[in-house]
Design a protein around this motif. Structure first.
Motif, PDB file in Angstrom:
ATOM      1  N   VAL A 264     -60.116  55.094  53.339  1.00  0.00           N
ATOM      2  CA  VAL A 264     -60.290  54.189  54.474  1.00  0.00           C
ATOM      3  C   VAL A 264     -61.773  54.087  54.791  1.00  0.00           C
ATOM      4  O   VAL A 264     -62.493  55.091  54.783  1.00  0.00           O
ATOM      5  CB  VAL A 264     -59.484  54.654  55.706  1.00  0.00           C
ATOM      6  N   GLU A 265     -62.215  52.869  55.028  1.00  0.00           N
ATOM      7  CA  GLU A 265     -63.563  52.638  55.541  1.00  0.00           C
ATOM      8  C   GLU A 265     -63.438  52.377  57.028  1.00  0.00           C
ATOM      9  O   GLU A 265     -62.769  51.420  57.446  1.00  0.00           O
ATOM     10  CB  GLU A 265     -64.220  51.444  54.840  1.00  0.00           C
ATOM     11  N   THR A 266     -64.032  53.243  57.840  1.00  0.00           N
ATOM     12  CA  THR A 266     -63.913  53.112  59.285  1.00  0.00           C
ATOM     13  C   THR A 266     -64.948  52.102  59.773  1.00  0.00           C
ATOM     14  O   THR A 266     -66.138  52.222  59.479  1.00  0.00           O
ATOM     15  CB  THR A 266     -64.101  54.462  59.984  1.00  0.00           C
ATOM     16  N   VAL A 267     -64.489  51.100  60.498  1.00  0.00           N
ATOM     17  CA  VAL A 267     -65.337  49.970  60.863  1.00  0.00           C
ATOM     18  C   VAL A 267     -65.124  49.592  62.318  1.00  0.00           C
ATOM     19  O   VAL A 267     -64.118  49.950  62.947  1.00  0.00           O
ATOM     20  CB  VAL A 267     -65.038  48.746  59.961  1.00  0.00           C
ATOM     21  N   SER A 268     -66.078  48.855  62.839  1.00  0.00           N
ATOM     22  CA  SER A 268     -65.971  48.311  64.192  1.00  0.00           C
ATOM     23  C   SER A 268     -66.744  46.998  64.204  1.00  0.00           C
ATOM     24  O   SER A 268     -67.967  46.991  64.303  1.00  0.00           O
ATOM     25  CB  SER A 268     -66.542  49.298  65.222  1.00  0.00           C
ATOM     26  N   PHE A 269     -66.004  45.886  64.057  1.00  0.00           N
ATOM     27  CA  PHE A 269     -66.688  44.589  64.012  1.00  0.00           C
ATOM     28  C   PHE A 269     -65.969  43.534  64.855  1.00  0.00           C
ATOM     29  O   PHE A 269     -65.938  42.364  64.518  1.00  0.00           O
ATOM     30  CB  PHE A 269     -66.875  44.098  62.567  1.00  0.00           C
ATOM     31  N   GLY A 270     -65.396  43.974  65.975  1.00  0.00           N
ATOM     32  CA  GLY A 270     -64.765  43.010  66.881  1.00  0.00           C
ATOM     33  C   GLY A 270     -63.505  42.418  66.309  1.00  0.00           C
ATOM     34  O   GLY A 270     -63.318  41.203  66.318  1.00  0.00           O
ATOM     35  N   TRP A 271     -62.607  43.296  65.843  1.00  0.00           N
ATOM     36  CA  TRP A 271     -61.392  42.870  65.145  1.00  0.00           C
ATOM     37  C   TRP A 271     -60.204  42.750  66.092  1.00  0.00           C
ATOM     38  O   TRP A 271     -60.011  43.557  66.992  1.00  0.00           O
ATOM     39  CB  TRP A 271     -61.060  43.890  64.054  1.00  0.00           C
ATOM     40  N   SER A 272     -59.403  41.733  65.867  1.00  0.00           N
ATOM     41  CA  SER A 272     -58.081  41.621  66.477  1.00  0.00           C
ATOM     42  C   SER A 272     -57.181  40.915  65.481  1.00  0.00           C
ATOM     43  O   SER A 272     -57.618  39.978  64.803  1.00  0.00           O
ATOM     44  CB  SER A 272     -58.114  40.828  67.777  1.00  0.00           C
ATOM     45  N   ASP A 273     -55.930  41.362  65.380  1.00  0.00           N
ATOM     46  CA  ASP A 273     -55.025  40.667  64.456  1.00  0.00           C
ATOM     47  C   ASP A 273     -54.385  39.443  65.096  1.00  0.00           C
ATOM     48  O   ASP A 273     -53.629  38.729  64.445  1.00  0.00           O
ATOM     49  CB  ASP A 273     -53.952  41.614  63.909  1.00  0.00           C
ATOM     50  N   LEU A 274     -54.738  39.149  66.359  1.00  0.00           N
ATOM     51  CA  LEU A 274     -54.139  38.012  67.073  1.00  0.00           C
ATOM     52  C   LEU A 274     -52.640  37.954  66.805  1.00  0.00           C
ATOM     53  O   LEU A 274     -52.089  36.904  66.482  1.00  0.00           O
ATOM     54  CB  LEU A 274     -54.810  36.693  66.672  1.00  0.00           C
ATOM     55  N   GLY A 275     -52.005  39.113  66.950  1.00  0.00           N
ATOM     56  CA  GLY A 275     -50.590  39.204  66.634  1.00  0.00           C
ATOM     57  C   GLY A 275     -49.677  38.732  67.737  1.00  0.00           C
ATOM     58  O   GLY A 275     -48.496  38.484  67.507  1.00  0.00           O
ATOM     59  N   ALA A 276     -50.218  38.616  68.950  1.00  0.00           N
ATOM     60  CA  ALA A 276     -49.357  38.258  70.075  1.00  0.00           C
ATOM     61  C   ALA A 276     -50.208  37.637  71.176  1.00  0.00           C
ATOM     62  O   ALA A 276     -51.441  37.643  71.121  1.00  0.00           O
ATOM     63  CB  ALA A 276     -48.617  39.492  70.580  1.00  0.00           C
TER      64      ALA A 276
END
Length: 361
Positions: A264-276
């Protein structure tokens, strides 16, 4: 210069039922401009990978019924790089088809596999993370997933527990946990050892094919039997006959939770899966009452923390005393649901199907 051996697979076949009634079977959420940018989620996913993948190396895997939508929204993609699934079989068969297709074009290929409905707000950090990920999988026999630094005890995401440090932000994966309850999610957050599973993967074509042969042989052997048809005019016809026989299973369950070479590459780039709907609420501008308005006019009295989404710019919504609700009006369906209960929207879609058939889906 962009490496010509690097490919991108955009998975684009989901229905997005948790965004009902905006997301419908005939036009799921990935084909909708939810953020008002002038680009749909699919188009934004395409734009996002252009800095590190040549346009001719981008593959779209979607359901056959969305062929025209994909061609309309991404006219740059060649027809032979739009892989049309004749049936929905989850992500493992999708990844397998893409891997065998790409390997037939370029046996030395490496690839990023990404969903079509994610939001990423810090794109330069995303590009840097993907560059590091490509470098790792091109130098190692590795299956790499991106782990998002969690910001809250989220019960709607899968989690990855990290093990020993390997290189840079890359660590060995210890365990996967699918959508924990709230108490367990709180424990995960406190330990600092767990990251959200983004569903974004990087690997070489050779590595993922070997992993599927080892851990999902029923699927892999099927594609191996048809290896000579990939990247030929007979490919889609072969898929129409054989793909529906694949087991419906996710790549996480089929391979990632079983293989020993998972990182796993641990990242933080303003992610959201827009799942709901709540994810859209979190990523949208809010007024002074913390309300979000999408494509409509709203008069709100004693109302806070709501999202109003109406597929009719001429409609006025008037509410009084509403707090933390989803109000979504699209076509022939009006949904009014507490944000705290949004995980039940899938059940509501199923209930609507039971009561009215496909009329409102």
């Amino acid at each position: 210069m962009i490496d010509r051996h690097r490919y991108c697979v955009i998975m684009c076949g989901g229905i997005g039922s948790r965004f009902w009634p905006y997301s419908r079977t005939d036009r799921p959420k990935q084909f909708i401009d939810f953020l008002g940018t002038g680009r749909t989620l699919l188009q934004m996913s395409y734009d996002r990978v252009l800095p590190f993948v040549l346009p001719e190396n981008i593959i779209i895997v979607t359901n056959a019924q969305y062929a025209d939508l994909v061609k309309e929204q991404l006219p740059e993609i060649r027809d032979e790089h739009i892989l049309l699934e004749p049936a929905r079989r989850n992500t493992a068969p999708c990844v397998a088809w893409a891997a065998w297709h790409i390997a037939a074009i370029d046996p030395e290929a490496s690839m990023i596999v990404t969903p079509s409905d994610h939001l990423i707000t810090r794109e330069r950090e995303f590009e840097a993370a993907i560059e590091a990920g490509f470098n790792f999988v091109e130098s190692n026999d590795a299956l790499l997933t991106l782990g998002i630094t969690p910001t809250r005890p989220e019960t709607g995401y899968g989690y990855i527990q990290v093990g020993e440090h390997v290189d840079g932000d890359i660590l060995k994966v210890k365990t996967f946990t699918e959508k924990p309850n709230l108490e367990l999610a709180k424990v995960f957050l406190e330990t600092g050892e767990f990251f959200w599973n983004s569903g974004i993967f990087l690997w070489s074509a050779r590595a993922i094919k070997a992993a599927m042969l080892a851990h999902a042989p029923d699927i892999a052997n099927l594609f191996d039997e048809g290896a000579e048809v990939f990247n030929t005019p007979q490919e889609q016809e072969w898929i129409a006959r054989n793909f529906p026989g694949c087991m419906g299973i996710s790549i996480d369950f089929a391979v990632m939770e079983k293989a020993s070479n998972v990182y796993v590459e641990t990242v933080s780039f303003g992610w959201s899966d827009l799942g709901a709907w709540s994810a859209l609420y979190d990523n949208s501008p809010k007024n002074r009452d913390a309300n979000v308005t999408q494509r409509c006019s709203v008069l709100a009295y004693n109302a806070t923390g709501n999202i109003f989404a109406v597929d009719n710019p001429g409609k006025l919504i008037v509410v009084d005393g509403l707090k933390d609700y989803i109000v979504a009006d699209a076509g022939d369906v009006l949904l009014i649901c507490p944000k705290a209960e949004e995980q039940r929207i899938k059940n509501m879609v199923n209930d609507a199907k039971m009561a009215f058939g496909d009329k409102y889906l």
